[in-house]
Scaffold this motif. Structure first.
Motif, mmCIF file in Angstrom:
data_model
loop_
_atom_site.group_PDB
_atom_site.id
_atom_site.type_symbol
_atom_site.label_atom_id
_atom_site.label_comp_id
_atom_site.label_asym_id
_atom_site.label_seq_id
_atom_site.Cartn_x
_atom_site.Cartn_y
_atom_site.Cartn_z
ATOM 1 N N ILE A 193 -9.170 -2.529 19.771
ATOM 2 C CA ILE A 193 -8.485 -3.441 18.850
ATOM 3 C C ILE A 193 -7.269 -2.717 18.285
ATOM 4 C CG2 ILE A 193 -8.672 -4.739 16.675
ATOM 5 C CD1 ILE A 193 -11.663 -5.129 17.291
ATOM 6 N N ILE A 194 -6.135 -3.417 18.288
ATOM 7 C CA ILE A 194 -4.886 -2.836 17.801
ATOM 8 C C ILE A 194 -4.304 -3.788 16.762
ATOM 9 C CG2 ILE A 194 -2.539 -2.177 18.475
ATOM 10 C CD1 ILE A 194 -4.134 -1.903 21.385
ATOM 11 N N ASN A 195 -4.110 -3.298 15.565
ATOM 12 C CA ASN A 195 -3.593 -4.139 14.489
ATOM 13 C C ASN A 195 -2.140 -3.799 14.201
ATOM 14 O OD1 ASN A 195 -6.144 -5.288 14.209
ATOM 15 N ND2 ASN A 195 -6.803 -3.667 12.802
ATOM 16 N N ILE A 196 -1.302 -4.823 14.120
ATOM 17 C CA ILE A 196 0.093 -4.579 13.759
ATOM 18 C C ILE A 196 0.182 -4.651 12.234
ATOM 19 C CG2 ILE A 196 2.501 -5.184 14.141
ATOM 20 C CD1 ILE A 196 0.862 -4.448 16.737
ATOM 21 N N ALA A 197 0.235 -3.469 11.631
ATOM 22 C CA ALA A 197 0.392 -3.376 10.172
ATOM 23 C C ALA A 197 1.881 -3.308 9.885
ATOM 24 C CB ALA A 197 -0.371 -2.171 9.642
ATOM 25 N N SER A 198 2.330 -2.333 9.126
ATOM 26 C CA SER A 198 3.753 -2.200 8.782
ATOM 27 C C SER A 198 3.899 -0.941 7.946
ATOM 28 C CB SER A 198 4.199 -3.407 7.944
ATOM 29 O OG SER A 198 5.469 -3.168 7.354
ATOM 30 N N ILE A 199 5.138 -0.413 7.883
ATOM 31 C CA ILE A 199 5.359 0.680 6.918
ATOM 32 C C ILE A 199 5.180 0.142 5.492
ATOM 33 C CG2 ILE A 199 6.781 2.138 8.406
ATOM 34 C CD1 ILE A 199 9.267 1.025 6.934
ATOM 35 N N ALA A 200 5.273 -1.181 5.327
ATOM 36 C CA ALA A 200 4.994 -1.810 4.012
ATOM 37 C C ALA A 200 3.511 -1.717 3.655
ATOM 38 C CB ALA A 200 5.432 -3.267 4.019
ATOM 39 N N GLY A 201 2.696 -1.266 4.595
ATOM 40 C CA GLY A 201 1.279 -1.024 4.331
ATOM 41 C C GLY A 201 1.022 0.421 3.923
ATOM 42 N N LYS A 202 2.115 1.221 3.879
ATOM 43 C CA LYS A 202 1.976 2.630 3.480
ATOM 44 C C LYS A 202 2.705 2.915 2.175
ATOM 45 C CE LYS A 202 0.538 4.617 7.678
ATOM 46 N NZ LYS A 202 1.046 5.574 8.661
ATOM 47 N N THR A 203 3.822 2.197 1.937
ATOM 48 C CA THR A 203 4.608 2.357 0.715
ATOM 49 C C THR A 203 4.848 0.966 0.146
ATOM 50 O OG1 THR A 203 5.765 4.315 1.523
ATOM 51 C CG2 THR A 203 6.882 3.046 -0.178
ATOM 52 N N ALA A 204 4.643 0.785 -1.145
ATOM 53 C CA ALA A 204 4.863 -0.531 -1.762
ATOM 54 C C ALA A 204 6.319 -0.941 -1.614
ATOM 55 C CB ALA A 204 4.487 -0.460 -3.231
ATOM 56 N N ILE A 205 6.539 -2.173 -1.195
ATOM 57 C CA ILE A 205 7.913 -2.657 -1.046
ATOM 58 C C ILE A 205 8.143 -3.818 -2.020
ATOM 59 C CG2 ILE A 205 9.611 -3.607 0.552
ATOM 60 C CD1 ILE A 205 8.646 -1.852 2.638
#
Ligand code: NAI
Length: 263
Positions: free
Chosen positions: A149-161
């Motif tokens: 399973i591969i989930n497309i997260a985001s750098i917005a999931g690492k630093t609050a935007i």
């Protein structure tokens, strides 16, 4: 188009949600070039059919299924249909996602909160859940695993935007769900996430100007590699995570952003 000499996904069946546009389409076509047949999910049938046409032109099989990933009954029906027609799914790419309307959190509406969380976060949980229930029962066809399973997260999931706070919260959630599923589905299924940065796709109305304007609003650092991302930049990493080359990885969230986020 030229075929990849490396056929790392030969014989695999992949489900790509939101496969009718942008990153989902690029991943679908890359997987097809590496030998996989693809179930293309989207709520936009026109886009999904266009992707399916591209897959078939590459000599692979495609099946289009319309389903809203945020609606349990639709996801369950999609998985039932996929398994009854093709018997197994080796790779699930949870890619469907929306940005939501760009408001600061104190001005955001409950309706928009629910819409973004349902698509981006609940959607990843539902598709993983209904796929994994079946994957866990299928034979190990490619090495030691029953599926990936591969989930497309985001750098917005690492630093609050700022200004896309609900989106950011949903993507932090996607990384959390990735880690929990990785622990719960080991050692049968690997679960990893990838975190794109700023890519010119449908989410930004396919406009470089919109991406650059958003980067200013988000107070984003510059991109070290000095260009905006394309959907195609994400596909090779998604192919690696779908292939046996990544069999010893699970629970990870890898950035692919030209050098914006380091954690
Ligand atoms: P896109 O708008 O080009 O593609 C998203 C696709 O998902 C569309 O075809 C859309 O119809 C489909 N979709 C939306 N809601 C759906 C639902 N409820 N059920 C099924 N399908 C649905 O955008 P893009 O950029 O290709 O987005 C793909 C993923 O990449 C998203 O999860 C997004 O959050 C993520 N991402 C994108 C970045 C970028 O810069 N473009 C950066 C970081 C993450």
């Amino acid at each position: 188009m030229e075929e990849f000499s490396e056929q790392r996904l030969a014989g695999r069946i992949a489900l790509v949600t939101g496969g009718g546009s942008g990153i989902g389409r690029a991943i679908s076509l890359r997987y097809a070039r590496e030998g996989a047949d693809i179930i293309v999910n989207d709520i936009n049938l026109e886009g999904a059919n266009e992707t399916a046409k591209g897959i078939e032109e590459l000599g692979r099989k495609a099946m289009v299924i319309r389903a809203d990933v945020g609606v349990s009954a639709e996801v369950e029906t999609m998985l039932e249909k996929a398994y009854s027609e093709w018997g197994r799914i080796d790779i699930v790419v949870n890619n469907a996602g929306i940005s939501g309307l760009p408001y600061v959190l104190i001005e955001q509406t409950e309706e928009e909160w629910d819409r973004v969380i349902n698509t981006n976060l609940k959607g990843v949980w539902l598709c993983s859940k209904f796929a994994a229930i079946r994957m866990l029962k299928q034979e190990r066809k490619f090495g030691p695993l029953r599926g990936k399973i591969i989930n497309i997260a985001s750098i917005a999931g690492k630093t609050a935007i700022p200004h896309i706070g609900v989106y950011s919260a949903s993507k932090f959630g996607v990384i959390a769900v990735t880690q929990v599923f990785a622990k719960e589905l080991a050692p049968d299924i690997t679960v990893n996430a990838l975190c794109p940065g700023f890519h010119v796709t449908g989410i930004y109305f396919n406009s470089e100007e919109v991406v650059r304007g958003s980067m200013k609003t988000f107070k984003s650092p510059e991109i070290l590699l000095e260009r905006l991302g394309r959907a195609e930049d994400v596909a090779p990493l998604a192919a690696f995570l779908a292939s046996e080359d990544s069999d010893y990885m699970t629970g990870q969230a890898i950035n692919i952003d030209g050098g914006v986020e380091f954690h």
